[in-house]
Design an enzyme around this catalytic site. Structure first.
Site, PDB file in Angstrom:
ATOM      1  N   ASN A  62       0.880  -1.171   0.000  1.00  0.00           N
ATOM      2  CA  ASN A  62       0.000   0.000   0.000  1.00  0.00           C
ATOM      3  C   ASN A  62       0.916   1.219   0.000  1.00  0.00           C
ATOM      4  O   ASN A  62       1.422   1.639   1.037  1.00  0.00           O
ATOM      5  CB  ASN A  62      -0.894  -0.033   1.239  1.00  0.00           C
ATOM      6  CG  ASN A  62      -1.879   1.124   1.267  1.00  0.00           C
ATOM      7  OD1 ASN A  62      -1.820   2.022   0.429  1.00  0.00           O
ATOM      8  ND2 ASN A  62      -2.777   1.104   2.236  1.00  0.00           N
ATOM      9  N   ARG A 116      -2.491  -2.041  -3.597  1.00  0.00           N
ATOM     10  CA  ARG A 116      -3.716  -1.266  -3.436  1.00  0.00           C
ATOM     11  C   ARG A 116      -3.622  -0.052  -4.355  1.00  0.00           C
ATOM     12  O   ARG A 116      -2.644   0.698  -4.305  1.00  0.00           O
ATOM     13  CB  ARG A 116      -3.841  -0.790  -1.998  1.00  0.00           C
ATOM     14  CG  ARG A 116      -5.043   0.092  -1.840  1.00  0.00           C
ATOM     15  CD  ARG A 116      -5.009   0.862  -0.577  1.00  0.00           C
ATOM     16  NE  ARG A 116      -6.220   1.666  -0.476  1.00  0.00           N
ATOM     17  CZ  ARG A 116      -6.347   2.736   0.278  1.00  0.00           C
ATOM     18  NH1 ARG A 116      -5.335   3.139   1.012  1.00  0.00           N
ATOM     19  NH2 ARG A 116      -7.464   3.381   0.312  1.00  0.00           N
ATOM     20  N   HIS A 143     -13.332   1.989  -0.495  1.00  0.00           N
ATOM     21  CA  HIS A 143     -13.318   0.874   0.470  1.00  0.00           C
ATOM     22  C   HIS A 143     -13.821  -0.439  -0.156  1.00  0.00           C
ATOM     23  O   HIS A 143     -14.257  -1.344   0.559  1.00  0.00           O
ATOM     24  CB  HIS A 143     -14.186   1.179   1.716  1.00  0.00           C
ATOM     25  CG  HIS A 143     -13.653   2.285   2.578  1.00  0.00           C
ATOM     26  ND1 HIS A 143     -14.478   3.243   3.142  1.00  0.00           N
ATOM     27  CD2 HIS A 143     -12.405   2.585   2.979  1.00  0.00           C
ATOM     28  CE1 HIS A 143     -13.753   4.093   3.851  1.00  0.00           C
ATOM     29  NE2 HIS A 143     -12.479   3.715   3.759  1.00  0.00           N
ATOM     30  N   ARG A 165     -12.852  14.365   8.055  1.00  0.00           N
ATOM     31  CA  ARG A 165     -13.646  14.819   6.897  1.00  0.00           C
ATOM     32  C   ARG A 165     -15.098  15.063   7.301  1.00  0.00           C
ATOM     33  O   ARG A 165     -15.658  14.320   8.097  1.00  0.00           O
ATOM     34  CB  ARG A 165     -13.630  13.764   5.780  1.00  0.00           C
ATOM     35  CG  ARG A 165     -12.283  13.524   5.184  1.00  0.00           C
ATOM     36  CD  ARG A 165     -12.373  12.564   4.004  1.00  0.00           C
ATOM     37  NE  ARG A 165     -11.079  11.950   3.778  1.00  0.00           N
ATOM     38  CZ  ARG A 165     -10.891  10.651   3.573  1.00  0.00           C
ATOM     39  NH1 ARG A 165     -11.924   9.814   3.546  1.00  0.00           N
ATOM     40  NH2 ARG A 165      -9.682  10.187   3.395  1.00  0.00           N
ATOM     41  N   GLU A 168      -8.166  -6.246   4.249  1.00  0.00           N
ATOM     42  CA  GLU A 168      -7.932  -5.862   2.859  1.00  0.00           C
ATOM     43  C   GLU A 168      -6.653  -6.500   2.315  1.00  0.00           C
ATOM     44  O   GLU A 168      -6.587  -6.851   1.141  1.00  0.00           O
ATOM     45  CB  GLU A 168      -7.869  -4.327   2.751  1.00  0.00           C
ATOM     46  CG  GLU A 168      -9.246  -3.698   2.941  1.00  0.00           C
ATOM     47  CD  GLU A 168      -9.202  -2.271   3.472  1.00  0.00           C
ATOM     48  OE1 GLU A 168      -8.824  -2.096   4.652  1.00  0.00           O
ATOM     49  OE2 GLU A 168      -9.545  -1.349   2.732  1.00  0.00           O
TER      50      GLU A 168
END
Ligand code: ADP
Length: 394
Positions: A15, A74, A163, A234, A378
């Site tokens: 990643n 990723r 996601h 956020r 993941e």
């Protein structure tokens, strides 16, 4: 042999972010991770992505992991082009590059990671696994914004969702736990039953998705990961009129205001103290009013979004919580379930208190709609996709 890799061989999962590269050596068959870690300070003292990946590969070599089945990366944005993971070739690299304007902080770093592995290990098969791919099954009614048509045709303005790798892993696992094989597709054992799941992925970034028979039909994130739920820093959904209003009132630029919505809003903005749900929950417990408000807004918006996603599914069989907050916050789960009693959800408080990151399982009382905790993974999903695509005939 105990601890030896399964038949697929080990996959290096990467990643690559703008300032760090996370890596894990994963056995796609058993999920075992003999090595994992993180290279930090990319772009400054940590050197380039190439330097970091060279150090990681040297570290693997030093530990006797010379032969890899492949590298799985990723990649945040796959645009409308990628609805599944893909073996990387020059044309795929060009396509990923062409979506960089949609994810300017992420795709260039993801690409740098792939290019660094290609340089250091020419010939090693590489696979790109996209955060957006799973949501490519959404219908236009869910993915189009009601804006001028040429914004979509000329500028690719639509809802993509993120996601996706987590949703794929968690929805498959939830289907298994609920006794629905094939991720809830109709089958001989369940002739009429298409499993309808809402999965809430609540980490630093938060989103939720409506998944029908293993396919995403709606999600809360949109063109960017800023849409939808309240997150750590956020804002999630705001009135789009807010940007013009504040630009006029304060003289600040669109970029400056967008940055504030991205990095200084959410739990942090409301509480004035922290983006971390643990800190917020503890402060709320002590009676801190701003922390209480942050928690109230977080839960209000999450419950409202889940009910909206249930409408997108035409009904709900199970609600699934995952990622840092979803797996660990008994309080958030409890408050959300309390708000959604009208959908048929009822918390089993003892089960809710017992299930954490390592356990997972049912947290609802018997009833028409189940609630589950399913820890996400993941990295394992990326490793499995990589092993599958490397082994597939070409
Ligand atoms: P990322 O999105 O970066 O992968 P995680 O999925 O690990 O992050 O989620 C991180 C968030 O999980 C933290 O910001 C924190 O708010 C939350 N979290 C972790 N442990 C707990 C806990 N015990 N209680 C409440 N929230 C928690």
């Amino acid at each position: 042999m105990a601890g030896s890799p399964g038949s697929s061989g080990l996959v290096l999962v990467l990643n690559s972010g703008s300032s760090s590269v996370k890596y894990a050596l994963v056995d796609p068959d058993t999920g075992e991770r003999p090595l994992s870690g993180q290279a930090e300070n990319i772009g400054t003292s940590g050197g380039s992505h190439h330097d970091a990946i060279t150090r990681i590969l040297d570290h693997l070599d030093d530990n006797g992991h010379v032969d890899l089945a492949g590298a799985g990366h990723r990649v945040v944005h796959g645009g409308e082009r990628f609805s599944d993971s893909v073996l990387v070739d020059d044309e795929v690299l060009d396509a990923i590059r062409s979506f960089s304007h949609l994810a300017p902080l992420h795709n260039p770093a993801n690409l740098a990671g792939i290019e660094a592995v290609a340089q250091a290990r020419p010939g090693l098969p590489q696979v790109a696994v996209f955060d957006t791919a799973f949501h490519q099954t959404m219908p236009p009614a869910a993915y189009r914004y009601a804006v001028p048509g040429e914004w979509y045709t000329r500028h690719a303005v639509r809802r993509y969702g993120f996601h996706g790798t987590s949703y794929r892993f968690v929805s498959e696992r939830a289907a298994t736990l609920l006794g629905h094989p094939s991720a809830g597709h109709p089958s001989a054992g369940h002739p009429s039953a298409v499993l309808r799941l809402v999965v809430a992925h609540l980490g630093n970034g938060c989103s939720a998705a409506a998944i029908s028979g293993g396919r995403s039909v709606d999600t809360t994130m949109g063109l960017t990961p800023m849409e939808g739920l309240v997150m750590g820093t956020r804002s999630g959904d705001v009135d789009p009129g807010l940007l013009g209003y504040l630009a006029e009132q304060t003289g600040r630029s669109a970029a400056d205001l967008t940055d504030a919505l991205d990095t200084r809003s959410g739990l942090l903005g409301l509480s004035g103290a922290s983006n971390d749900m643990r800190t917020i929950s503890e402060a709320a417990e002590r009676g801190d009013e701003r922390a209480r408000l942050a928690l109230d807004v977080f839960v209000h918006r999450l419950a409202k979004a889940i009910a909206g996603l249930a409408a997108s599914l035409g009904g709900l069989d199970a609600l699934v919580f995952t990622a840092g907050i979803g797996e660990n916050s008994v309080l958030v789960r409890s408050r959300v379930l309390a708000r959604l009693g009208f959908l048929g959800l009822a918390e089993d408080p003892a089960a809710n208190a017992a299930h954490g990151r390592t356990a997972g399982g049912r947290i609802s009382r018997p009833g028409p709609v189940q609630a589950l905790v399913v820890p996400t993974d993941e990295e394992l999903m990326i490793a499995r996709d990589t092993a599958r695509l490397v082994a597939a005939p070409r």
